[in-house]
Write a protein that holds these residues in place. Structure first.
Motif: not given
Length: 394
Positions: A11-19, A314-329, A388-391
């Motif tokens: 859930p919430g993972e919008f990226r894909v491993a190949a383009t 206080i915002v705790g989003h666990s997968n921010l990169a997935s919110l920009l799924a096109a560029d993240a992918s 992923s979110q990195p640190t």
């Protein structure tokens, strides 16, 4: 090889491993690529775009995996995905290996599993460093997310109705995510202050226009502040007390805090305790990028927005990169493409370079044998941070 690209089911993972870009290169190298239908829909990639790049489209997972020799994913397979995986295949993904519960099931199928978060921080691995590419996106998105909840302007504005003061942004951690957050917040006109345990990051922070704040270190503490791989390490209790006082003082002045600090394989350090939150200004915002590892603020909740009693958001989003799924992918897929050069021979057949230090660090299991954590090379590789979110230092 027949390479399978499944749709992500977490859930919430919008990226894909190949383009389409990387698929064209894989096909040019002699591979056959099969993509599950709608795998790229959240990353703005249609099935038509994949077929035009030369990929086959599989209508469902059973058809996708039939005969597959290599599986490329963003996230490691969940329990209900495991029965469909073909035996003796190779699997490449982000595993979050310190918390992954299904390695035995992969071993039972003799699947060779590679965890991309364990890629060592060495120069020649930079082009396959998925943690850095995704942390860069997370740092950018964190600032934009903060503006969504912050009830004021970010830049200073001089208007006929008076002057609006610029927002003060405190960034905890000057790793990849933190540096991108600095650059983005400065572009939006904020005053940016940055804390990091590593004195060596000062130059990078200041080059981006941030003000570096630090706890005074003695020589021994300076030597201990950074690991050989460039990641921050846990500090002494005395240092933590001085750090807590400094962060508390700066947090009470801040309008926005973006916190990125994590310790590989451990709970994230608490940098913004409840006492500090209670002293912050009403309407101020905390973006906790470490929420998936326990959080840098004990009030943060994974994928939730919490409002404290004194009005701090206080915002705790666990997968921010997935919110920009096109560029993240796109970036993730390029990282993967580079990594695959270590898994094949000159003819494109599956032939992992087992003597390569990158393969040694990332290989979790092979031929039914669990390798992660059993040899010095893998123990060293496991020290790379999970983000992923990195640190603070992704």
């Amino acid at each position: 090889m027949l390479i399978a690209i499944p749709a992500e089911v977490l859930p919430g993972e919008f990226r894909v491993a190949a383009t389409p870009e990387t698929i064209k290169k894989l096909i040019k190298a002699g591979h056959t690529v099969r993509v599950e239908s709608k795998a790229g829909q959240h990353a703005a990639i249609t099935d038509t775009a994949y077929t035009e790049a030369g990929a086959e489209i599989a209508p469902h997972p059973a058809a996708l995996y039939q005969g597959a020799q290599l599986i490329l994913k963003v996230r490691a397979p969940l329990a209900h995905e495991l029965p469909l995986l073909p035996e003796r295949a190779a699997l490449v993904a982000l595993f979050d290996i310190h918390r992954y519960d299904h390695l035995d099931a992969l071993n039972a199928k003799q699947i060779s599993a590679y965890a991309l978060e364990l890629i060592p921080r060495i120069t020649r691995a930079q082009s396959m460093d998925v943690l850095s590419s995704q942390a860069n996106i997370a740092g950018y998105r964190a600032v934009l997310l903060a503006t969504q909840y912050y009830p004021r302007f970010m830049p200073m504005l001089m208007t006929a109705a008076g002057t609006v003061k610029p927002a003060r942004v405190l960034i905890l951690g000057a790793g990849v995510a933190g540096l991108q957050a600095i650059a983005t917040a400065k572009r939006l006109g904020a005053i940016v202050e940055v804390f990091d345990v590593r004195p060596a990051t000062r130059e990078q922070v200041e080059s981006l226009g941030g003000k570096f704040i630090e706890v005074a270190l003695n020589d021994d503490e300076k030597a201990a502040a950074e690991t050989a791989g460039g990641y921050a390490r846990e500090m002494s209790e005395d240092y933590k007390l001085r750090q807590a006082l400094l962060i508390d003082q700066q947090a009470r002045l801040a309008d926005i805090i973006i916190s990125t600090a994590q310790i590989p394989g451990k709970a994230a350090p608490v940098l913004i305790p409840e006492e500090t939150v209670s002293g912050m200004k009403t309407g101020s915002v905390i973006i906790d990028l470490a929420v998936d590892s326990g959080g840098n603020c004990p009030l943060s909740r994974s994928d939730e927005v919490v409002r404290s009693e004194n009005g701090v958001i206080i915002v705790g989003h666990s997968n921010l990169a997935s919110l920009l799924a096109a560029d993240a992918s796109a970036l993730y897929a390029r990282n993967l493409l580079t990594f695959l050069s270590l898994l094949q021979d000159a003819d494109g057949a599956y032939a992992p370079h087992n003597d390569d230090e990158i393969i040694k660090a990332t290989l979790l299991s092979q031929h039914g044998e669990q390798l992660f954590g059993r040899a010095p090379a893998h123990t060293q590789g496991a020290s790379a941070p999970h983000t992923s979110q990195p640190t603070a230092n992704a």
